[in-house]
Design an enzyme around this catalytic site. Structure first.
Site, PDB file in Angstrom:
ATOM      1  CB  SER A   1      -0.894   0.012   1.247  1.00 19.10           C
ATOM      2  OG  SER A   1      -1.525   1.276   1.408  1.00 19.10           O
TER       3      SER A   1
ATOM      4  CE1 TYR B   1      -4.225  -2.342   5.307  1.00 22.35           C
ATOM      5  CE2 TYR B   1      -3.265  -0.269   4.575  1.00 22.35           C
ATOM      6  CZ  TYR B   1      -3.921  -1.451   4.289  1.00 22.35           C
ATOM      7  OH  TYR B   1      -4.265  -1.743   2.990  1.00 22.35           O
TER       8      TYR B   1
ATOM      9  CE  LYS C   1      -1.689  -4.082   3.082  1.00 26.01           C
ATOM     10  NZ  LYS C   1      -1.908  -5.309   2.288  1.00 26.01           N
TER      11      LYS C   1
END
Length: 246
Positions: free
Chosen positions: A141, A154, A158
């Site tokens: 991401s 998160y 990533k």
């Protein structure tokens, strides 16, 4: 472009994973659709693939658990005899400000997004090493590159996927295996649909193209990286973000 190739796509029941599965089918691949909880959506997807003349099977597995990730890969090989493409797409988010993220929510995100990617990559590579060929595409991401408020867990997961991708690419290149990552920006999915309009508008102001991306625009890059056209590309992180991060 991918006629006769065998692909595993994790988290393929909906959103980006669903679009990837459909484009791989359209390109001629046979697809193993992995899901954890979206059984109804997967049944609809299988019916759509069958109606289009494609071939796919569905395998329920929680890829954050190594035995289930290994079982997913083994099922694919047992069904189709080989494995040419792995798309590590499965992911979750448990957003909160840094000081409010619980250990449980931190671990859940890392377990699925990073460890799950590692488990599937590890067991797929075991098959691909014997074949001396294979394409592995991991979903990172732009948040893994830039960080983002409220997404410490998160973003960490990533960013970890990027490090994992580059290391695997170095280790596996001598056996003809390509390992790359895609870093999507804001893509129209169920997740982004839930965002308030004010937040969507704020996000769009930071995107030079002035819109969210479509899931099929991620899927197109997956199909390219899975094809022989990308045979000399490995260890790369391709940002598909409308120019948001340059």
């Amino acid at each position: 472009m991918l006629k006769g190739k065998i692909a595993v796509v994790t988290g393929a029941g909906k959103g980006i994973g669903r679009a990837i599965a459909l484009q791989l089918i359209e390109a001629g691949a046979k697809v193993v659709i992995n899901y954890r909880s979206s059984a109804a959506q997967v049944e609809e997807l299988l019916a759509e693939i069958k109606d289009a003349g494609g071939e796919a099977i569905a395998v329920q597995a929680d890829i954050s658990k190594e035995d289930e990730a290994k079982g997913l890969i083994q099922t694919a090989v047992k069904q189709f005899g080989r494995l040419d493409i792995l798309v590590n797409n499965a992911g979750i988010n448990k957003d909160n400000l840094l000081m409010r993220i619980s250990e449980v929510d931190f671990d859940r995100v890392i377990d699925t997004n990073l460890k799950g990617t590692f488990f599937c990559l590890k067991h797929a590579a075991t098959v691909m090493l014997k074949q001396r060929s294979g394409k592995i595409i991991n979903m990172s991401s732009v948040v893994g590159i830039t960080g983002n408020i409220g997404q410490a867990n998160y973003a960490a997961s990533k960013a970890g996927v990027i490090g994992l991708t580059k290391t695997a690419a170095r280790e596996l290149a001598s056996r003809g295996i390509n390992v790359n990552a895609i870093a999507p920006g804001f893509i129209e999915t169920e997740m982004t649909d839930k965002l308030p309009d004010k937040i969507k508008d704020a996000c769009i102001t930071n995107i030079p193209f002035g819109r969210f991306g479509a899931a099929k625009e991620i899927a197109s890059v997956v199909c390219f990286l899975a094809s022989e056209a990308a045979s000399y590309i490995t260890g790369q992180v391709i940002q598909v973000d409308g120019g948001m991060v340059m």
